[in-house]
Structures are given as C-alpha cells and as structure tokens.
Design a protein around this motif. Structure first.
Motif, short mmCIF file in Angstrom:
data_model
loop_
_atom_site.label_atom_id
_atom_site.label_comp_id
_atom_site.label_asym_id
_atom_site.label_seq_id
_atom_site.Cartn_x
_atom_site.Cartn_y
_atom_site.Cartn_z
N GLY A 152 61.59 98.19 -23.29
CA GLY A 152 62.67 98.71 -22.46
C GLY A 152 62.43 100.19 -22.18
N LEU A 153 62.92 100.66 -21.05
CA LEU A 153 62.66 102.04 -20.64
C LEU A 153 63.93 102.72 -20.14
CD1 LEU A 153 59.47 101.28 -18.51
CD2 LEU A 153 59.50 102.32 -20.79
N ASP A 154 64.16 103.93 -20.63
CA ASP A 154 65.23 104.77 -20.11
C ASP A 154 64.58 105.77 -19.17
OD1 ASP A 154 67.23 106.60 -19.57
OD2 ASP A 154 67.95 106.69 -21.64
N LEU A 155 64.75 105.56 -17.87
CA LEU A 155 64.06 106.36 -16.86
C LEU A 155 64.98 107.38 -16.18
CD1 LEU A 155 62.05 103.41 -15.28
CD2 LEU A 155 61.26 105.08 -16.98
N ARG A 156 66.11 107.68 -16.79
CA ARG A 156 67.07 108.58 -16.16
C ARG A 156 66.52 109.99 -15.95
NH1 ARG A 156 72.18 107.46 -19.81
NH2 ARG A 156 70.49 107.10 -21.27
N THR A 210 72.39 103.58 -2.09
CA THR A 210 72.78 102.19 -2.35
C THR A 210 71.67 101.23 -1.92
OG1 THR A 210 75.11 102.74 -2.08
CG2 THR A 210 74.50 100.42 -1.83
N ASP A 211 71.06 101.48 -0.78
CA ASP A 211 69.96 100.62 -0.33
C ASP A 211 68.79 100.64 -1.31
OD1 ASP A 211 71.35 99.79 1.90
OD2 ASP A 211 70.38 101.24 3.25
N ASP A 212 68.47 101.83 -1.86
CA ASP A 212 67.40 101.92 -2.86
C ASP A 212 67.74 101.09 -4.09
OD1 ASP A 212 65.89 103.64 -1.30
OD2 ASP A 212 66.54 105.46 -2.36
N MET A 213 68.99 101.20 -4.55
CA MET A 213 69.40 100.46 -5.75
C MET A 213 69.38 98.96 -5.51
SD MET A 213 72.32 102.84 -7.50
CE MET A 213 73.20 103.26 -5.99
N VAL A 214 69.79 98.54 -4.33
CA VAL A 214 69.75 97.10 -4.00
C VAL A 214 68.31 96.61 -4.01
CG1 VAL A 214 70.13 95.45 -2.12
CG2 VAL A 214 71.93 97.07 -2.74
N LYS A 215 67.40 97.38 -3.47
CA LYS A 215 65.99 97.00 -3.45
C LYS A 215 65.43 96.89 -4.87
CE LYS A 215 61.55 98.30 -1.41
NZ LYS A 215 60.85 99.26 -0.53
N ILE A 216 65.71 97.89 -5.70
CA ILE A 216 65.25 97.87 -7.09
C ILE A 216 65.85 96.68 -7.83
CG2 ILE A 216 65.30 99.10 -9.30
CD1 ILE A 216 65.42 101.74 -7.51
N ALA A 217 67.14 96.47 -7.64
CA ALA A 217 67.82 95.36 -8.31
C ALA A 217 67.27 94.02 -7.89
CB ALA A 217 69.32 95.43 -8.02
N SER A 218 66.96 93.87 -6.61
CA SER A 218 66.45 92.58 -6.14
C SER A 218 65.07 92.26 -6.72
CB SER A 218 66.43 92.52 -4.61
OG SER A 218 65.45 93.39 -4.09
N TYR A 219 64.24 93.26 -6.87
CA TYR A 219 62.92 93.04 -7.47
C TYR A 219 63.01 92.92 -8.99
CZ TYR A 219 60.25 93.73 -3.19
OH TYR A 219 59.69 93.59 -1.96
N GLY A 220 64.02 93.53 -9.57
CA GLY A 220 64.16 93.52 -11.02
C GLY A 220 64.82 92.29 -11.59
N GLY A 221 65.49 91.52 -10.77
CA GLY A 221 66.09 90.28 -11.24
C GLY A 221 67.02 90.46 -12.44
N ASP A 230 68.98 106.48 -13.27
CA ASP A 230 70.06 107.35 -12.82
C ASP A 230 70.51 106.90 -11.43
OD1 ASP A 230 71.81 109.37 -12.10
OD2 ASP A 230 70.29 110.94 -12.06
N GLY A 231 71.67 106.29 -11.35
CA GLY A 231 72.18 105.77 -10.09
C GLY A 231 72.63 106.85 -9.12
N THR A 232 72.90 108.05 -9.63
CA THR A 232 73.36 109.12 -8.75
C THR A 232 72.23 109.69 -7.90
OG1 THR A 232 73.05 110.82 -10.45
CG2 THR A 232 75.22 109.78 -10.31
N SER A 233 70.99 109.41 -8.28
CA SER A 233 69.86 109.98 -7.55
C SER A 233 69.28 109.03 -6.49
CB SER A 233 68.75 110.37 -8.53
OG SER A 233 68.17 109.22 -9.11
N LYS A 234 69.86 107.85 -6.36
CA LYS A 234 69.35 106.85 -5.42
C LYS A 234 70.43 106.42 -4.44
CE LYS A 234 65.31 106.61 -7.23
NZ LYS A 234 64.25 107.30 -6.52
#
Length: 71
Positions: free
Chosen positions: A16-20, A52-63, A46-50
């Motif tokens: 697991g990784l904490d990438l904040r 919404t579209d970036d987070m959706v993309k990351i989430a979709s690939y991250g499953g 860190d969700g404040t640095s991305k």
C-alpha cells in the motif's frame, strides 16, 4: 523520493502507498493504481490537488484501490 517505476513495483507486489506528499501526474497515478488494483493494494492520494475528472480517471483504472483525502 521514489520513482514512478519504483512505486509501481511496490504496488504490484501488494504494498500500500500513501502518495499525498508526492507530486505525481495523473498519468503516473493511473499507472500506479492500475497495478495496485490487481494485488489488492491501496493508494492514498491528495484529492485537493486533482480535478474531479482526474480523480474519476484514477478511480476507474484503480478499481477501488484509490482513496482520495480532502484536508
């Protein structure tokens, strides 16, 4: 600081990784997340640095492996 390839390797082996505190591009986070999902790893971003579209993309690939923190 670890390289993206190092972080991918760690995630691909189940770590697991904490990438904040890392300044990673969305493409780098997508790559890490896609490897993490196959091993049940979790990554914290860190969700404040991305956007919404970036987070959706990351989430979709991250499953489900990506956790976004808003401070």
């Amino acid at each position: 600081m670890k390289s993206v390839d190092d972080l991918v390797k760690i995630a691909s082996y189940g770590g697991g990784l904490d990438l904040r505190n890392h300044r990673l591009t969305t493409d780098a986070l997508v790559k890490i997340a896609s490897y993490a999902k196959g091993k049940g790893s979790h990554i914290i971003i860190d969700g404040t640095s991305k956007t919404t579209d970036d987070m959706v993309k990351i989430a979709s690939y991250g499953g489900g492996c990506a956790l976004f923190v808003f401070n």
